[in-house]
Design an enzyme around this catalytic site. Structure first.
Site, mmCIF file in Angstrom:
data_model
loop_
_atom_site.group_PDB
_atom_site.id
_atom_site.type_symbol
_atom_site.label_atom_id
_atom_site.label_comp_id
_atom_site.label_asym_id
_atom_site.label_seq_id
_atom_site.Cartn_x
_atom_site.Cartn_y
_atom_site.Cartn_z
ATOM 1 N N CYS A 78 8.490 18.583 -1.149
ATOM 2 C CA CYS A 78 8.188 17.525 -2.116
ATOM 3 C C CYS A 78 7.046 16.708 -1.540
ATOM 4 O O CYS A 78 6.174 17.251 -0.862
ATOM 5 C CB CYS A 78 9.422 16.677 -2.414
ATOM 6 S SG CYS A 78 10.051 15.763 -0.985
ATOM 7 N N CYS B 23 8.988 3.870 -2.946
ATOM 8 C CA CYS B 23 7.706 3.788 -3.645
ATOM 9 C C CYS B 23 6.896 5.070 -3.510
ATOM 10 O O CYS B 23 6.160 5.454 -4.422
ATOM 11 C CB CYS B 23 6.891 2.605 -3.126
ATOM 12 S SG CYS B 23 7.594 1.004 -3.567
#
Length: 389
Positions: free
Chosen positions: A347, A201
């Site tokens: 990231c 998620c």
């Protein structure tokens, strides 16, 4: 499924007090529940793995329904980004342990129940001991090692595993219980997918209300197992598409070759699930801490900082000086990278960048680092002005 998993003697020893008779009055007048069923709920012990998006609604409704003992396994703290979906916690709980926040919220919903806290990672070292203490396991985890572990331990202990998962706008749930005639998780997924091939998620996002729907379905299945009513999702997987508001049901079959629940099993105790799921592959990628990156940047050392997130993520938060090359484009844009300089890839949390760093190594880049913890860690440790999401 029309028989309760709760022993008659144990439930028979329970008696509802005056407050409970009033609290559960809407249950008591239902012929499918009555005081007998409510006593079964009071006698039941349910373990929730995780106090996050799925665990929150599941635990809340189990507590409200009168499940006598709810155990919760978690080791994380409440973060602002959790509150979009993890309804056990509130703004005032930011920075608190999720277990403490969950306990207070559940006792506010129902002070008559017991809440047992297990502040640890659900691992091969403790899983068997934890699961054997409960009647049902509600798996609200978001990673493959925990899913395989919870499945296997539940098979060994003959405990129902109420499974749920969510991804962006889609979710699914089922009950893995070979001892009740259905398959286990390994029957569906004998082998885990490659590392980082399925984002969680934090990487892919999720509609905040979706875990609420799936978590409530997990709670419903748990209550049916305890009460011994209805048709439990054993051997059936329920898939929900929020964009279309459409449910689909898939029939699941037990695999006779399954190494855990098959006719000739080969696994009889927990294994090294990180290794099984390939998690340890990430160890081959050198990491650079946010503090080390900051030191090098301040010293003016020549390096390339590559952001492999998506453009919309970069619009939310970015590290000054980073060049945006999304992970899906990295192999097509190798000529934009300087092979003579150290390359630091980042990231959101470090998983996609580990994959990008591995790709660069495979293509001959020898001085590649993965930013430990991603931009999340940069915000925590270096620059709190960088938004977290």
């Amino acid at each position: 499924m029309n028989r309760s998993i709760i022993d008659d003697k144990r439930s028979g020893a329970m008696r509802l007090n005056v407050e409970e008779l009033q609290r559960y009055s809407r249950h008591l007048i239902m012929p499918e529940v009555t005081s007998e069923g409510q006593n079964r709920l009071k006698a039941a012990r349910v373990l929730c793995i995780g106090a996050g998006g799925l665990g929150s609604p599941a635990a809340l409704y189990l507590a409200a329904a009168g499940v006598g003992t709810i155990g919760i396994v978690d080791f994380d703290n409440v973060d602002l980004s959790n509150l979009q979906r993890q309804i056990l916690h509130g703004t005032k709980d930011i920075g608190r342990g999720k277990l403490e926040s969950a306990r207070d919220r559940l006792h506010d919903v129902n002070p008559q129940i017991e809440v047992e806290l297990h502040k640890c990672r659900f691992s091969s070292d403790n899983a068997s001991e934890l699961v054997t203490r409960y009647d049902v396991v509600v798996d609200g985890s978001d990673n493959f090692p925990t899913r395989y572990l919870s499945n296997d331990v539940c098979v060994f202990a003959r405990k129902p595993n109420v499974y749920g998962s969510v991804f962006r706008f889609e979710g699914q749930t089922t009950v893995f219980a070979p001892h009740l005639g259905g398959p286990c998780y390994r029957c569906l997924f004998p082998e885990p997918p490659p590392p980082e091939s399925v984002p969680n998620c934090a990487q892919a996002g999720v509609l905040g209300v979706l875990p609420g729907i799936i978590g409530m379905l997990q709670a419903i299945e748990t209550l049916k197992l305890i009460l011994g009513i209805g048709e439990v999702l054993v051997g059936r997987l329920l898939h929900f598409d929020a964009l279309k508001v459409r449910f689909r049901e898939l029939n699941l079959r037990r695999d006779p070759q399954c190494p855990v629940c098959g006719e000739n099993p080969t696994i009889f105790s927990p294994i090294d699930y990180d290794q099984f799921c390939g998690v340890r592959d990430e160890g081959a990628i050198p990491e650079m801490s946010p503090h080390e990156l900051k030191r090098r940047m301040d010293a003016g050392e020549p390096l390339e900082l590559i952001d492999v997130r998506e453009p919309f993520e970069s619009e939310i938060a970015r590290i000054e000086g980073a060049k945006l090359i999304p992970l899906g484009e990295i192999t097509e844009r190798l000529d934009e990278l300087n092979r003579e300089r150290p390359i630091v890839v980042h990231c959101h949390s470090g998983k996609r960048s580990a994959q990008a760093a591995r790709l660069l190594q495979q293509r001959g880049f020898g001085n590649v680092y993965n930013l430990e913890g991603g931009i999340d860690a940069w915000s925590d440790q270096i620059d709190p002005n960088v938004p977290k999401y």
